[in-house]
Design an enzyme around this catalytic site. Structure first.
Site, PDB file in Angstrom:
ATOM      1  N   HIS A  21       0.827  -1.214   0.000  1.00 33.68           N
ATOM      2  CA  HIS A  21       0.000   0.000   0.000  1.00 33.68           C
ATOM      3  C   HIS A  21       0.859   1.262   0.000  1.00 33.68           C
ATOM      4  CE1 HIS A  21      -3.557   2.463   1.003  1.00 33.68           C
ATOM      5  NE2 HIS A  21      -2.700   3.165   1.733  1.00 33.68           N
ATOM      6  N   GLU A  22       1.822   1.317   0.912  1.00 30.17           N
ATOM      7  CA  GLU A  22       2.656   2.522   1.008  1.00 30.17           C
ATOM      8  C   GLU A  22       3.567   2.661  -0.210  1.00 30.17           C
ATOM      9  OE1 GLU A  22       1.868   4.660   3.068  1.00 30.17           O
ATOM     10  OE2 GLU A  22       0.598   3.391   4.340  1.00 30.17           O
ATOM     11  N   HIS A  25       1.867   4.786  -2.879  1.00 28.01           N
ATOM     12  CA  HIS A  25       2.041   6.226  -2.673  1.00 28.01           C
ATOM     13  C   HIS A  25       3.458   6.656  -3.063  1.00 28.01           C
ATOM     14  CE1 HIS A  25      -1.788   6.491  -0.694  1.00 28.01           C
ATOM     15  NE2 HIS A  25      -1.417   5.796   0.370  1.00 28.01           N
TER      16      HIS A  25
END
Length: 454
Positions: A21-22, A25
């Site tokens: 997920h990170e 970003h």
């Protein structure tokens, strides 16, 4: 050992999914020219960190594994000093579409990760149960629609029905949207189409785990057995000395010819003594025990703590399923979309009190499931990772301050209003988001703890 597997399975899953997920970003920020100051997996005190790369990004592994974050230059910090030659690389100085892409990339990569995992699973040859129905209860929606035991499912809404569990999520979606379920079935009298209405099926206490059984979609049974395969400590059967290999002969004078007879008699008998006739090494003996009461989805059932000895099914009950790489990608995307829509609709119906809040699970239950599936095999664990990845993507898109969805809503307001929301205003509403998240987590922990005590 069960606790050990739960801890390992949970930490491995959270570590992988938070990192994925990170990284979404991080990757998008780097591609759009935004400077990344820190990439952290976990919160709190750093256990390990390293500074690397031309931007001297700090990579951190922190003590609390329930999340992570990517800190970018000038992100939500208007008072932070920024060198003149780096102002163009600050997050808050980017066009709104760039900021939106960076924020959306986290949930987006969770969905892509799930599609990839489903694709990997889909490319494996798998043995699945043929879609032939076992005993169909005439009080179930399927039985009331006129489907009988032994019928073979051919299609649903024109989609081929190749194995028993193929369309479970699709059917769950149809139930949540109250659309009729259109099936083509084949029995001894031939092929016919049926339409099973869903608008009158009560869904408050329905759960994904028990849905198909409640609708009447019961698979063809395994070969009959009355032999005990395992006995669980702490349950009545264990306390009364039953052993693996024992066979059930009768309960309260009623013959037990297969395991379904045992389940049918024991489940409604919670709190009431039962007289068992057992067989061990060819000799019969009597046992009296009282089933322990367990509660599941608000319904009480009796359990005695035994499981059936596995009996191999005949090859005729299985079908081999395989996909080409292209078919696996398409199937993975469809499965991810259906699961996402199911979660969104379930959340919506929980808010309107149409679906039980007990469907919200927290870290304890996730860890328990992780421990179970990691022992079953890698395919079950990969499927579990895909499901949790979808959940993480959906939850982060909720329009709640502090979540990615809250940021995206903020950007949407900025586009409509033609100007940015004041940073002070946004910081002022963040406690509301924190309160909402705390409430959701409290509900999840409450459900987890209730399940343990039940």
């Amino acid at each position: 050992m069960g606790f050990f597997y739960s801890v390992i399975g949970f930490l491995l899953a959270i570590g992988i999914l938070v990192t994925v997920h990170e990284y979404g970003h991080y990757w998008m920020a780097r591609r759009l020219g935004v400077k990344v100051l820190r990439f952290s997996v976990g919160f709190g005190k750093p256990l390990w960190k390293r500074i690397a790369g031309p931007d001297q990004t700090e990579y951190v592994l922190a003590a609390i594994p329930l999340g992570g974050y990517v800190k970018m230059l000038g992100e939500n910090d208007p008072d932070a000093p920024i060198a003149d030659d780096e102002r163009h690389r600050a997050f808050d100085n980017q066009a709104v579409w760039k900021r939106a892409l960076i924020v959306a990339a986290g949930p987006g990569i969770n969905f892509l990760f799930a599609i990839t995992l489903f694709m990997v699973l889909g490319m494996q040859d798998a043995q699945r149960l043929v879609p032939v129905l076992g005993e169909v209860s005439q009080t179930s929606p399927l039985g009331q629609a006129g489907v009988e035991s032994g019928a073979r499912l051919l299609s649903i809404d024109g989609k081929p029905y190749r194995h028993y569990t193929e369309h479970d999520v699709y059917i769950f979606n149809k139930l949540l949207t109250r659309e009729p379920i259109n099936l083509t079935v084949q029995n001894a009298s031939g092929v016919r189409d049926i339409s099973m209405p869903t608008q009158d099926i009560p869904i408050y206490k329905i759960s994904p785990a028990t849905l198909m059984h409640q609708l009447g979609f019961t698979p063809i049974g395994a070969p009959a057995t009355t032999e005990v395969g395992a006995v669980s400590a702490g349950y009545p059967a264990y306390d009364k000395g039953l052993l693996p290999g024992d066979k059930f002969v009768s309960i309260n004078g009623e013959p037990v010819t297969d395991w379904s007879d045992l389940v049918r008699i024991v489940q409604p008998s919670f709190g009431r003594p039962l007289s068992l006739v057992m067989e061990r090494n060819g000799k019969q003996f009597d046992v009296t025990l009282t089933p322990k009461t367990q509660e599941n989805q608000g319904q009480k059932t009796g359990v005695i703590g035994v499981s059936a000895k596995p009996v191999p099914r005949p090859e005729s009950q299985f079908v081999t399923i395989s996909h080409s790489p292209v078919e696996a990608v398409v199937a993975g995307a469809e499965q991810t979309w259906l699961m996402s829509m199911t979660m969104v609709r379930m959340l919506g119906k929980m808010v309107t009190l149409q679906v039980s809040h007990k469907n919200v699970n927290g870290p304890i239950m996730i860890a328990d499931v992780a421990g179970q599936v990691i022992q079953i095999g890698w395919e079950s664990y990969v499927s579990f990772l895909a499901l949790i990845s979808i959940s993480l993507g959906v939850m982060n898109l909720l329009p709640v301050p502090m979540l990615d969805g809250g940021h995206l809503l903020r950007f949407a307001v900025e586009v409509v209003a033609g100007r940015r929301i004041s940073e002070k205003v946004y910081l002022a509403i963040q406690p509301l988001g924190l309160l909402m998240l705390a409430g959701l987590m409290s509900l999840a922990f409450y459900n987890d703890i209730s399940a343990i005590f039940n």
